[in-house]
Design a protein around this motif. Structure first.
Motif, PDB file in Angstrom:
ATOM      1  N   GLY A 108       0.834  -1.187   0.000  1.00 22.25           N
ATOM      2  CA  GLY A 108       0.000   0.000   0.000  1.00 22.25           C
ATOM      3  C   GLY A 108       0.873   1.242   0.000  1.00 22.25           C
ATOM      4  O   GLY A 108       2.095   1.166   0.052  1.00 22.25           O
ATOM      5  N   ILE A 109       0.257   2.396  -0.041  1.00 26.03           N
ATOM      6  CA  ILE A 109       0.989   3.647  -0.174  1.00 26.03           C
ATOM      7  C   ILE A 109       1.267   4.253   1.195  1.00 26.03           C
ATOM      8  O   ILE A 109       0.368   4.407   2.017  1.00 26.03           O
ATOM      9  N   GLN A 144     -12.515  16.130   4.873  1.00 28.76           N
ATOM     10  CA  GLN A 144     -13.218  14.895   4.563  1.00 28.76           C
ATOM     11  C   GLN A 144     -12.429  14.044   3.558  1.00 28.76           C
ATOM     12  O   GLN A 144     -12.363  12.819   3.685  1.00 28.76           O
ATOM     13  N   VAL A 145     -11.827  14.718   2.563  1.00 27.81           N
ATOM     14  CA  VAL A 145     -11.036  13.988   1.568  1.00 27.81           C
ATOM     15  C   VAL A 145      -9.823  13.346   2.237  1.00 27.81           C
ATOM     16  O   VAL A 145      -9.484  12.179   1.969  1.00 27.81           O
ATOM     17  N   GLU A 177      -7.854   6.639   5.662  1.00 27.64           N
ATOM     18  CA  GLU A 177      -8.454   5.324   5.919  1.00 27.64           C
ATOM     19  C   GLU A 177      -8.050   4.310   4.850  1.00 27.64           C
ATOM     20  O   GLU A 177      -7.849   3.137   5.144  1.00 27.64           O
ATOM     21  N   ALA A 178      -7.895   4.777   3.608  1.00 26.15           N
ATOM     22  CA  ALA A 178      -7.493   3.870   2.524  1.00 26.15           C
ATOM     23  C   ALA A 178      -6.006   3.548   2.582  1.00 26.15           C
ATOM     24  O   ALA A 178      -5.583   2.469   2.139  1.00 26.15           O
ATOM     25  N   HIS A 179      -5.202   4.467   3.113  1.00 24.83           N
ATOM     26  CA  HIS A 179      -3.747   4.293   3.158  1.00 24.83           C
ATOM     27  C   HIS A 179      -3.247   4.641   4.563  1.00 24.83           C
ATOM     28  O   HIS A 179      -2.771   5.763   4.796  1.00 24.83           O
ATOM     29  N   PRO A 180      -3.342   3.713   5.497  1.00 23.82           N
ATOM     30  CA  PRO A 180      -3.014   4.008   6.906  1.00 23.82           C
ATOM     31  C   PRO A 180      -1.576   4.465   7.130  1.00 23.82           C
ATOM     32  O   PRO A 180      -1.301   5.130   8.138  1.00 23.82           O
ATOM     33  N   ARG A 181      -0.660   4.118   6.239  1.00 25.37           N
ATOM     34  CA  ARG A 181       0.738   4.509   6.430  1.00 25.37           C
ATOM     35  C   ARG A 181       1.052   5.882   5.813  1.00 25.37           C
ATOM     36  O   ARG A 181       2.182   6.343   5.864  1.00 25.37           O
TER      37      ARG A 181
END
Length: 303
Positions: free
Chosen positions: A87-88, A107-108, A114-118
């Motif tokens: 992941g990114i 919000q973005v 959330e999509a890229h926790p790191r």
């Protein structure tokens, strides 16, 4: 030659100061200075000249920029290839106009995180266009496409603006039934000589050319309108955040503007930044649509 020294060299070249480079790199200025001296000893030439305005590249330093940026690009490609399945991660710095920064980016950014926790997301809200050539950010959102620069430009989305006031103000002042009535009302807008883009010159479209309360920040203008200090042109996507805000003369005063996503041309082949740019663009479009739909819903806010 040590790549890490080249990385520090580029940071100083872009920030034009040791302290600015140190903030970006997470180092103290004295450490940055020592590393630059080490690099200068390695190449046998002075790379910067210290001036009252900051650290400026010498001729030798200017010749080192292109190979240093090529090394930077290669290093990023190596990191991307080794982390493709993880992941990114890393840092993403986005330069954003403050209206977008206050009402869309939180919000973005939440969805990106959330999509890229790191991923570390940095939102730079400035009353000007972020300078990508100096690497002030990885990408930027602007309110008009630039005329110059080695940039890739992508149209993100249109957005709408309307004249609005808080009901507390409207209840205390004469009714507004036409454009002529606005002359009797206090207006809020940008400081004229601090409008950094012609697309931000909103008040001229109302027929009123001077404002009683001005700021270079959208957030300050909105808070003044919220406090009942007067009327102003506001982004439709900001209206749902302010209870009691009412749109005025929507059939007569309705503006459309656009957001543009800017990236440095050298980054066009970066898979990582390409994925993040697509996610950012998708998020901005969706958030504008979601918020604007609330403005003229059946229980609308028209005055």
């Amino acid at each position: 030659m040590d790549w890490d020294d080249l990385r520090i060299f580029l940071a100083v070249a872009r920030a034009e100061s040791l302290s600015g480079a140190g903030r970006r790199l997470g180092m103290d200025a004295s450490t940055v200075g020592r590393r630059i001296m080490r690099l200068e000893q390695a190449v046998g030439a002075s790379l910067f000249a210290k001036t009252p305005q900051g650290y400026r590249l010498t001729a030798e330093g200017g010749r080192l920029v292109a190979p240093a940026e090529a090394a930077e690009k290669a290093a990023v490609a190596v990191v991307e290839s080794t982390r493709r399945e993880e992941g990114i991660g890393g840092q993403l710095r986005v330069g954003v106009p403050d209206g977008c920064a206050n009402y869309l980016m939180p919000q973005v950014a939440r969805n990106l995180a959330e999509a890229h926790p790191r991923l570390e997301i940095q939102i730079v809200a400035l009353p000007r266009v972020v300078n990508l050539s100096k690497r002030e950010a990885d990408m930027a959102i602007a309110v008009s496409p630039p005329d110059t620069g080695r940039l890739t430009v992508q149209r993100l989305s249109d957005y709408r603006l309307h004249l609005a006031g808080h009901r507390d103000y409207l209840d205390r002042h004469p009714p507004i039934t036409g454009l002529g009535d606005l002359k009797a009302h206090r207006m809020i807008g940008y400081i004229p000589d601090m409008i950094f883009d012609r697309e931000l010159d909103y008040l001229s479209e109302t027929g009123v050319h001077t404002a009683a309360i001005t700021s270079n920040a959208v957030s300050v203008q909105m808070q003044a309108i919220r406090a009942g200090a007067g009327l102003g042109i506001v982004h439709d996507f900001a209206i749902p955040f302010v209870e009691g805000l009412q749109v005025i003369l929507p059939e007569r005063i309705s503006l459309t503007r656009s957001f543009w996503l800017l990236r440095h041309a050298d980054d066009r082949d970066s898979r990582r930044l390409g994925i993040l740019a697509d996610a950012l663009a998708h998020g901005i479009r969706n958030e504008i649509a979601r918020l604007e739909q609330q403005v003229f819903a059946p229980t609308d806010r028209r005055a």
